[in-house]
Enzyme design. Structure first.
Site, PDB file in Angstrom:
ATOM      1  N   HIS A 166      19.445  63.282 -29.070  1.00 50.25           N
ATOM      2  CA  HIS A 166      20.484  63.938 -28.269  1.00 50.25           C
ATOM      3  C   HIS A 166      20.049  64.160 -26.822  1.00 50.25           C
ATOM      4  CE1 HIS A 166      18.328  67.772 -29.237  1.00 50.25           C
ATOM      5  NE2 HIS A 166      18.841  68.171 -28.093  1.00 50.25           N
ATOM      6  N   ASP A 218      17.462  62.819 -35.553  1.00 50.82           N
ATOM      7  CA  ASP A 218      17.496  63.136 -34.119  1.00 50.82           C
ATOM      8  C   ASP A 218      16.167  62.741 -33.476  1.00 50.82           C
ATOM      9  OD1 ASP A 218      18.318  64.084 -31.691  1.00 50.82           O
ATOM     10  OD2 ASP A 218      18.112  66.215 -32.196  1.00 50.82           O
ATOM     11  N   SER A 313      14.477  70.961 -26.052  1.00 51.91           N
ATOM     12  CA  SER A 313      14.814  69.848 -26.941  1.00 51.91           C
ATOM     13  C   SER A 313      13.977  68.608 -26.640  1.00 51.91           C
ATOM     14  CB  SER A 313      16.296  69.498 -26.792  1.00 51.91           C
ATOM     15  OG  SER A 313      17.113  70.500 -27.336  1.00 51.91           O
TER      16      SER A 313
END
Length: 364
Positions: A166, A218, A313
């Site tokens: 992402h 992910d 992230s």
């Protein structure tokens, strides 16, 4: 008569010692074996022998007995209120192929640190060059005519970075460069004199089964346009090959926001310790929110409020072994930030070794 009293006293002490090891909700005589019960979290369950209740046994072995509801003791055998999770939320066995030779090849030339400490600190600042494998992904902003560093990553080879899928498509924006070698993103920071290297990105590969909705798989690979130049502040990280070889406590690092009161990201790399959270319980709790957690995802939290947050992230979840750093996970997502009761989710790297190896071979 005296012997009878001694026997009764011995049994009572045994039951007391067993029950004292649990923060139980009900007395152990309140339920029969196999009877329906309710856990301390108001979850429906069944009175089951401890060793036959997977989640309770894991909690007991990891010394988290306060999370277990004791419902009965037979002899010296504890019976607990075992949560009755829906079948689609129960963890299923996963066959893992570990590319050990590939991992060993990557890890062969990684620097051995003479002194490594376990940094069990809540949201502390990292020392200069303490995590030389940490990188920051740069996204060019037309507004400021410069770069925003909105995600992190881990350097696993001289020109390869692992990050979250992402992170390579944030509101339609892709990273265009990677900054290596800095503990402070502020190049004018006098406390970090490390030579940084900004290297442009040549290619990005997202896992083919990446699920945007649930952040399944992910993970993404970034190929740099050129290898980094050898430096004391830049180093690759080894890859963890299995859960069995890893500890329960991990270090999470990133340049994300430092509080919920304001959204400014930290220019200085921050670190904290998180602890693995029972997977079945994590699946159940996220399932109530309509989110399915799969076996290639790590659930973890900290009772001190240490957590990854916006901007972290893609960054590493690592541990230390034999004076080397090992990459166990990639920061993926969570339900809010800084929770000491609800876990965040991280992608387990060891589930993707074959895919990483295959993708890296296409760059050669």
């Amino acid at each position: 008569m005296l012997n009878t009293k001694i026997v009764i006293l011995t049994i009572w002490i045994s039951l007391f010692n067993i029950s004292e090891s649990f923060n139980f909700r009900y007395d152990y005589d309140n339920f029969s074996i196999g009877e329906q019960c309710v856990t301390k979290y108001n979850e429906p369950g069944t009175c089951t022998e401890l060793v036959k209740c997977k989640i309770a046994d894991q909690l007991y072995r990891s010394k988290q007995s306060s999370e277990i509801t004791l419902c009965k003791v037979v002899g010296r055998i504890p019976f607990v209120c075992c949560p009755s999770y829906p079948k689609d939320l129960i963890a299923s066995p996963l066959v893992i192929k570990s590319s050990t030779k590939f991992q060993n090849a990557l890890c062969k030339n990684v620097q051995i640190f003479e002194k490594l400490d376990n940094h069990i600190i809540s949201g502390d600042k990292a020392e200069v060059s303490e995590f030389p494998f940490q990188v920051a992904l740069g996204y060019f902003s037309q507004e400021i005519k410069s770069f925003n560093f909105d995600c992190g990553g881990s350097l696993i080879a001289d020109d390869i970075v692992l990050t979250a899928a992402h992170c390579v498509n944030i509101k339609g924006a892709q990273p265009v460069m990677v900054r290596l070698g800095r503990t402070s993103l502020d190049l004018n920071d006098e406390y970090d004199e490390s030579d940084h290297q900004d290297i442009k990105i040549e290619a990005i590969r997202i896992h083919p089964k990446y699920c945007v909705k649930y952040k399944h798989n992910d993970i993404a690979i970034i190929k740099l346009r050129k290898p980094f130049k050898p430096s004391d502040s830049i180093e690759t990280i080894c890859l963890s090959t299995s859960d069995a070889n890893a500890p329960k406590d991990f270090t999470v690092t990133g340049f994300g926001i430092t509080s919920l009161e304001y959204t400014k990201r930290s220019d200085w790399l921050l670190k904290g310790t998180i602890t693995e959270y029972p997977h079945d319980k994590c699946k159940y709790e996220y399932g109530k929110k309509g989110i399915k957690v799969i076996d290639s995802q790590l659930c973890a939290l900290s009772d001190k409020g240490v957590d990854s947050c916006h901007g972290d992230s893609g960054g590493p979840v690592s541990y230390q072994k034999n004076n080397k750093h090992y990459l166990f996970g990639i920061t993926s997502f969570g339900s809010g930030c800084g929770s000491s009761v609800f876990p965040s989710i991280y992608t387990k790297v060891n589930r993707y070794l074959d895919w990483i190896e295959e993708e890296m071979s296409t760059f050669e």
